[in-house]
Motif scaffolding. Structure first.
Motif, mmCIF file in Angstrom:
data_model
loop_
_atom_site.group_PDB
_atom_site.id
_atom_site.type_symbol
_atom_site.label_atom_id
_atom_site.label_comp_id
_atom_site.label_asym_id
_atom_site.label_seq_id
_atom_site.Cartn_x
_atom_site.Cartn_y
_atom_site.Cartn_z
ATOM 1 N N GLY A 19 0.821 -1.216 0.000
ATOM 2 C CA GLY A 19 0.000 0.000 0.000
ATOM 3 C C GLY A 19 0.847 1.254 0.000
ATOM 4 O O GLY A 19 1.946 1.265 -0.543
ATOM 5 N N GLN A 20 0.328 2.312 0.635
ATOM 6 C CA GLN A 20 1.030 3.588 0.587
ATOM 7 C C GLN A 20 2.215 3.624 1.544
ATOM 8 O O GLN A 20 2.077 3.351 2.725
ATOM 9 N N LEU A 21 3.369 3.960 0.999
ATOM 10 C CA LEU A 21 4.599 4.009 1.796
ATOM 11 C C LEU A 21 5.093 5.443 1.862
ATOM 12 O O LEU A 21 5.176 6.131 0.850
ATOM 13 N N GLU A 22 5.428 5.857 3.059
ATOM 14 C CA GLU A 22 5.915 7.231 3.211
ATOM 15 C C GLU A 22 7.316 7.389 2.602
ATOM 16 O O GLU A 22 8.142 6.468 2.655
ATOM 17 N N ILE A 23 7.552 8.576 2.019
ATOM 18 C CA ILE A 23 8.876 8.933 1.504
ATOM 19 C C ILE A 23 9.437 10.027 2.403
ATOM 20 O O ILE A 23 8.864 11.110 2.500
ATOM 21 N N LYS A 24 10.546 9.740 3.056
ATOM 22 C CA LYS A 24 11.132 10.764 3.931
ATOM 23 C C LYS A 24 12.125 11.641 3.175
ATOM 24 O O LYS A 24 12.627 11.276 2.123
ATOM 25 N N TYR A 25 12.445 12.767 3.776
ATOM 26 C CA TYR A 25 13.523 13.684 3.342
ATOM 27 C C TYR A 25 13.331 14.232 1.932
ATOM 28 O O TYR A 25 14.304 14.671 1.304
ATOM 29 N N GLY A 26 12.110 14.161 1.402
ATOM 30 C CA GLY A 26 11.909 14.667 0.045
ATOM 31 C C GLY A 26 12.670 13.881 -1.006
ATOM 32 O O GLY A 26 12.977 14.397 -2.085
ATOM 33 N N LEU A 27 12.981 12.616 -0.726
ATOM 34 C CA LEU A 27 13.713 11.785 -1.690
ATOM 35 C C LEU A 27 12.815 11.436 -2.869
ATOM 36 O O LEU A 27 11.586 11.476 -2.755
ATOM 37 N N PRO A 28 13.402 11.059 -4.013
ATOM 38 C CA PRO A 28 12.565 10.631 -5.138
ATOM 39 C C PRO A 28 11.779 9.358 -4.761
ATOM 40 O O PRO A 28 12.338 8.456 -4.142
ATOM 41 N N GLY A 29 10.500 9.327 -5.130
ATOM 42 C CA GLY A 29 9.651 8.183 -4.777
ATOM 43 C C GLY A 29 10.046 6.916 -5.508
ATOM 44 O O GLY A 29 9.938 5.809 -4.988
ATOM 45 N N GLU A 30 10.504 7.094 -6.730
ATOM 46 C CA GLU A 30 10.916 5.939 -7.528
ATOM 47 C C GLU A 30 12.432 5.749 -7.386
ATOM 48 O O GLU A 30 13.199 6.670 -7.657
ATOM 49 N N VAL A 31 12.839 4.562 -6.949
ATOM 50 C CA VAL A 31 14.268 4.307 -6.754
ATOM 51 C C VAL A 31 14.881 3.820 -8.062
ATOM 52 O O VAL A 31 14.422 2.852 -8.662
ATOM 53 N N LYS A 32 15.922 4.530 -8.504
ATOM 54 C CA LYS A 32 16.611 4.136 -9.743
ATOM 55 C C LYS A 32 18.098 4.032 -9.466
ATOM 56 O O LYS A 32 18.627 4.750 -8.618
ATOM 57 N N PHE A 33 18.757 3.192 -10.237
ATOM 58 C CA PHE A 33 20.212 3.070 -10.130
ATOM 59 C C PHE A 33 20.850 3.503 -11.438
ATOM 60 O O PHE A 33 20.313 3.215 -12.511
#
Ligand SMILES: [Zn+2]
Length: 425
Positions: A19-33
């Motif tokens: 479900g909905q997961l919090e994103i801290k520190y204003g980081l990008p919601g989508e994790v990319k490498f």
């Protein structure tokens, strides 16, 4: 494209399972490498680490439309787009302008006596005939090998050195506050260390300061890395612009509640930019003029002053000679793993991929193997330093884990996204 949702001034990302997961520190919601190195798009820009702010809100490294990070693009420029001979000539001209004739100090090189500061000071002295004064803001807890190298720098390299050691009780208090409030135990050290050299230059009447590598190379937009000089705004005193200064997440005027008077914070404060300008103090990066390759700095330091690496691999990574002078260093990197999902092996591997020492595949394997290893060796020392027990230490750390990065399982904390070899990871 992953969509972020804003609710009650907090950001969330939708996860198909949780479900909905919090994103801290204003980081990008989508994790990319990054497709070329192993860094993720959660890496904060270096410059924001320096701000005296209350919260850890982060601007992060930029990825271009091909999925390549700015640090890799900058490395590309270093390989192909820079006239290094021309840059070396520029350094020669600069040194010719400032060089003293009678051996008195003509430039100032700050550093701990790690491989980079040893390299900068030695090259300026040996190759450019300069007479550097070296200055050191002491680590929290010198490691044996760190102290050995610091002393070798002075005794074998042949330099005068001012070693400033901040009030240990106060520095511990600030470090503890920074850990508790920001999970950034290195913040007080960074403030002190960054501000020390320009202030010493003012005091000693030395107009030229040489930093080593521009740390911004590792996370700031490429366009900001094209200058030899450090922007004076870097040293600006925010308080004079009417902003509240925070240290360890505590406002300056509230520090007395923690036993610290505002005047005691002087060593942590920036030099007055007007005084710097008036005195004509210029801060340059040696790494702008000379192609900076950390491994080469290590070889150079080993050859010229007998610089020693650790006998053992550093915990949390595979390297033996990066940032080894402070017993508390491993916890700096461990906290970046907790906050951004980026541990020490990731930083090392990304840099070594960019310098062509290892392949991306090797980097990925090293990250998988070491990035999440908890540094045990100096844990009792660090807990004693923070005046904390283990439970409190981990309880605080866990409260800083961003749910969009971490999942709590029966086996413990698990990263939701890890760097991999396939294109879509
Ligand atoms: Zn990259």
């Amino acid at each position: 494209m992953v969509e972020t949702i804003e609710k009650n001034r907090k950001l969330f990302v939708d996860d198909p399972v949780d479900g909905q997961l919090e994103i801290k520190y204003g980081l990008p919601g989508e994790v990319k490498f990054c497709k070329r190195c192993v860094i993720s798009n959660q890496r904060p820009s270096s410059s924001v680490e320096f701000k005296h702010t209350k919260e850890s809100k982060k601007a992060t490294i930029r990825f271009d439309e091909e999925g390549i990070c700015d640090a890799c693009r900058y490395a590309e420029q270093k390989d192909h787009g820079v006239d290094w001979e021309g840059r070396r000539d520029q350094l020669q001209v600069l040194c010719d302008t400032y060089r003293s004739r009678n051996g008195s100090y003509d430039c100032l090189v700050p550093g701990s006596g790690g491989k980079d500061s040893v390299y900068a000071a030695m090259v300026l002295k040996r190759d450019f005939g300069m007479h550097p004064l070296t200055v050191t803001w002491a680590p929290h807890l010198y490691s044996d090998v760190g102290w050995y190298n610091h002393q070798a720098w002075i005794h074998k390299g042949g330099f005068d050195n001012y070693l400033f050691t901040p009030d240990g009780v106060m520095h511990r208090t600030l470090t503890r506050l920074a850990y508790r409030n920001l999970l950034h135990p290195f913040q007080p050290f960074i403030f002190g260390q960054k501000n020390y050299a320009p202030k010493m230059a003012l005091k000693m009447g030395i107009p030229l300061v040489f930093y080593g590598e521009n740390e911004a190379e590792y996370g700031n937009p490429v366009a900001e890395n094209t200058s030899a000089k450090r922007d004076p705004a870097y040293f600006a005193r925010k308080e004079e612009q009417g902003e509240t200064l925070y240290f360890g997440g505590v406002a300056m005027e509230e520090l007395p509640e923690h036993g610290i008077l505002p005047g005691q914070m002087d060593p942590y404060m920036p030099a007055n930019p007007e005084a710097l300008e008036k005195a004509g103090v210029e801060v340059h990066y040696t790494g702008y003029y000379l192609k900076w390759i950390p491994q080469e700095c290590y070889y150079y330091a080993a050859e010229h002053i007998g610089f020693e690496a650790n006998e053992d691999r550093t915990e949390g990574t595979y390297s033996k000679y990066n940032s080894i002078d402070d017993k508390t260093d491993p916890y700096h990197y461990w906290t970046t793993l907790v906050k951004f999902g980026i541990g020490r092996a990731t930083y090392d591997a990304a840099q070594e991929i960019r310098n062509h020492h290892i392949t991306r595949e090797e980097g990925v394997a090293l990250v998988h193997r070491y990035d999440q290893e908890f540094p045990r060796k100096y844990f009792p020392d660090f807990l004693a330093y923070l005046d904390m027990d283990e439970d409190e230490f981990f309880e605080i750390a866990d409260s800083f884990r961003s749910p969009h990065l971490w999942q709590r399982t029966n086996e413990g904390w698990r990263l939701r996204h890890r760097v991999g070899n396939s294109e879509d990871e």
